[in-house]
Design a protein around this motif. Structure first.
Motif, mmCIF file in Angstrom:
data_model
loop_
_atom_site.group_PDB
_atom_site.id
_atom_site.type_symbol
_atom_site.label_atom_id
_atom_site.label_comp_id
_atom_site.label_asym_id
_atom_site.label_seq_id
_atom_site.Cartn_x
_atom_site.Cartn_y
_atom_site.Cartn_z
ATOM 1 N N PHE A 33 0.815 -1.179 -0.036
ATOM 2 C CA PHE A 33 -0.064 -0.026 0.011
ATOM 3 C C PHE A 33 0.874 1.223 -0.015
ATOM 4 N N ALA A 34 1.789 1.223 0.930
ATOM 5 C CA ALA A 34 2.867 2.385 0.892
ATOM 6 C C ALA A 34 3.532 2.584 -0.398
ATOM 7 N N ASP A 35 3.961 1.572 -1.020
ATOM 8 C CA ASP A 35 4.934 1.693 -2.213
ATOM 9 C C ASP A 35 3.922 2.111 -3.175
ATOM 10 N N SER A 36 2.433 1.688 -3.141
ATOM 11 C CA SER A 36 1.516 2.162 -4.252
ATOM 12 C C SER A 36 1.365 3.730 -4.192
ATOM 13 N N LEU A 37 1.387 4.198 -3.062
ATOM 14 C CA LEU A 37 1.144 5.714 -2.817
ATOM 15 C C LEU A 37 2.522 6.240 -3.264
ATOM 16 N N ALA A 38 3.655 6.119 -3.034
ATOM 17 C CA ALA A 38 4.755 6.473 -3.551
ATOM 18 C C ALA A 38 4.744 6.492 -5.128
ATOM 19 N N ARG A 39 4.309 5.529 -5.780
ATOM 20 C CA ARG A 39 4.145 5.263 -7.240
ATOM 21 C C ARG A 39 3.333 5.987 -7.850
ATOM 22 N N SER A 40 2.179 6.550 -7.085
ATOM 23 C CA SER A 40 1.182 7.393 -7.608
ATOM 24 C C SER A 40 1.379 8.524 -8.415
ATOM 25 N N LYS A 41 0.582 9.509 -9.059
ATOM 26 C CA LYS A 41 0.680 10.678 -9.478
ATOM 27 C C LYS A 41 1.037 11.544 -8.368
ATOM 28 N N ALA A 42 0.338 11.596 -7.189
ATOM 29 C CA ALA A 42 0.597 12.303 -6.115
ATOM 30 C C ALA A 42 1.918 12.182 -5.389
ATOM 31 N N LYS A 43 2.700 11.104 -5.606
ATOM 32 C CA LYS A 43 3.813 10.633 -4.834
ATOM 33 C C LYS A 43 3.787 10.927 -3.560
ATOM 34 N N ILE A 44 2.878 10.157 -2.918
ATOM 35 C CA ILE A 44 2.679 10.493 -1.571
ATOM 36 C C ILE A 44 3.553 9.447 -0.473
ATOM 37 N N ASP A 45 4.528 10.303 0.230
ATOM 38 C CA ASP A 45 5.593 9.716 1.105
ATOM 39 C C ASP A 45 5.009 9.441 2.390
ATOM 40 N N VAL A 46 4.869 8.192 2.813
ATOM 41 C CA VAL A 46 4.158 7.794 3.990
ATOM 42 C C VAL A 46 4.986 8.335 5.286
ATOM 43 N N ASN A 47 6.386 8.427 5.223
ATOM 44 C CA ASN A 47 7.201 9.116 6.144
ATOM 45 C C ASN A 47 7.115 10.347 6.385
ATOM 46 N N GLU A 48 6.490 11.275 5.412
ATOM 47 C CA GLU A 48 6.332 12.499 5.483
ATOM 48 C C GLU A 48 4.757 13.245 5.685
ATOM 49 N N THR A 49 3.829 12.187 5.300
ATOM 50 C CA THR A 49 2.659 12.687 5.264
ATOM 51 C C THR A 49 1.885 12.412 6.496
ATOM 52 N N ASP A 50 1.227 13.582 7.021
ATOM 53 C CA ASP A 50 0.568 13.373 8.196
ATOM 54 C C ASP A 50 -0.923 12.477 8.299
#
Length: 337
Positions: A33-50
């Motif tokens: 799940f975390a990897d998919s967020l990092a690869r998404s267009k929004a490039k969501i980093d779970v270590n940085e996102t509240d």
């Protein structure tokens, strides 16, 4: 608190209430799940996102990236992520719309009914590639150990039907070389006998012969893992590989043999489907059920992937060999009627 910290909190909760195998599966699901967020267009980093930014819409991104996974993996991973969302909502760390979450999951379950195309020929290509790699001369001892171990692992998965966690838990002393089998503690803490092919044992033997210098310095040989780590951190210790490592090994050879587009299409569990399908094809589904150690034959039927051609051939063998009706008998009736 960021998203990764919330995931860690959730996994600690899971650890207290679930089995180690379930915990490991949830860890894989949330990592994906975390990897998919990092690869998404929004490039969501779970270590940085509240964690307050957590949205059910992220699940849609994850579900779209699970298309190449098997239906069972898809279900398991979505269960893990949905549990995480509900945990966050219960802790009031984020305003999660659970109705939206349920809608996304409902959409996925309907898509999960799609027909599964079993990659049998692709898996056999991977095995052929693995065989060629095992035959190549290695430049270093660690490289030779890795090649031999990987070949032993893949052919063991293909020819025994072992679950990946069971394979990783095997010890040297578990193997009965004379009878080509091992006694294991499998799913549900049940003891079971698993048969090994001559092919699998040949690759295991070749691997263990290279490993002799390492094993001799470890004391009791029977308790040593059958499949050991050979990375720098393991050094000269003989430590077991983890199910995640086994998954990575399978993925590495799938990508090397079939290309990057095949990533995720074959997992260690695919080898179990392959094993059950071959047993059912060459003998019958009852043998496949026993070899797979399924309590219900309905479970086994979900593992068998016979082609329409094979079904046609089996039908012809049964019904086309029946003698034609007597010309004096009416259609649909036998002489005894």
């Amino acid at each position: 608190m960021n998203v990764q910290e919330a995931i860690d909190h959730y996994l600690r909760q899971v650890k207290r209430s679930k089995s180690p195998h379930t915990l490991a599966a949830y860890q894989r699901g949330l990592s994906a799940f975390a990897d998919s967020l990092a690869r998404s267009k929004a490039k969501i980093d779970v270590n940085e996102t509240d964690i307050a930014a957590l949205s059910p819409l992220w699940l849609e991104t994850f579900l779209n990236q699970l298309q190449k996974q098997s239906v069972s993996t898809e279900h398991l991973y979505t269960t893990a992520v949905a549990g995480f969302y509900r945990y966050v909502a219960a802790q009031e760390w984020a305003a999660v719309n659970l109705s939206t979450l349920d809608f996304e999951l409902g959409q996925r379950r309907s898509l999960g009914k799609r027909l599964h195309v079993f990659p049998e020929s692709s898996l056999e290509t991977v095995l052929e590639f693995m065989q060629s790699v095992a035959e190549q001369p290695a430049k270093t001892l660690p490289q030779q150990l890795t090649q031999r171990r990987d070949a032993a692992l893949l052919f063991t998965l293909a020819d025994t039907g072992l679950r990946v966690s069971e394979a990783c838990s095997l010890r040297r002393g578990d193997l009965d070389w004379d009878h080509q089998r091992a006694v294991i503690v499998g799913k549900g803490n049940k003891q079971a006998v698993v048969r090994f092919s001559g092919r699998a044992l040949g690759y295991i033997d070749a691997y263990l012969k290279v490993r002799v210098p390492l094993d001799l310095g470890q004391g009791r040989q029977g308790v040593l893992p059958l499949f050991a780590r050979h990375d720098k951190r393991a050094a000269k210790k003989v430590l077991p590989i983890s199910p995640r490592t086994a998954e990575n090994i399978v993925t590495r050879y799938v990508v090397q043999a079939l290309g990057e587009e095949a990533r995720g299409t074959i997992t260690p569990h695919t080898f179990r489907h392959y094993f059950v399908t071959r047993a059912a094809r060459r003998h019958d589904i009852l043998l496949a059920q026993n070899l797979a150690r399924h309590e219900s034959i309905n479970t086994t039927s979900g593992y068998t992937h016979l082609s329409e051609t094979e079904i046609d051939q089996a039908y012809a063998e049964v019904f086309d060999e029946l003698p034609p009706p007597d010309e004096d008998s009416p259609p649909g009736k036998t002489l005894d009627q």
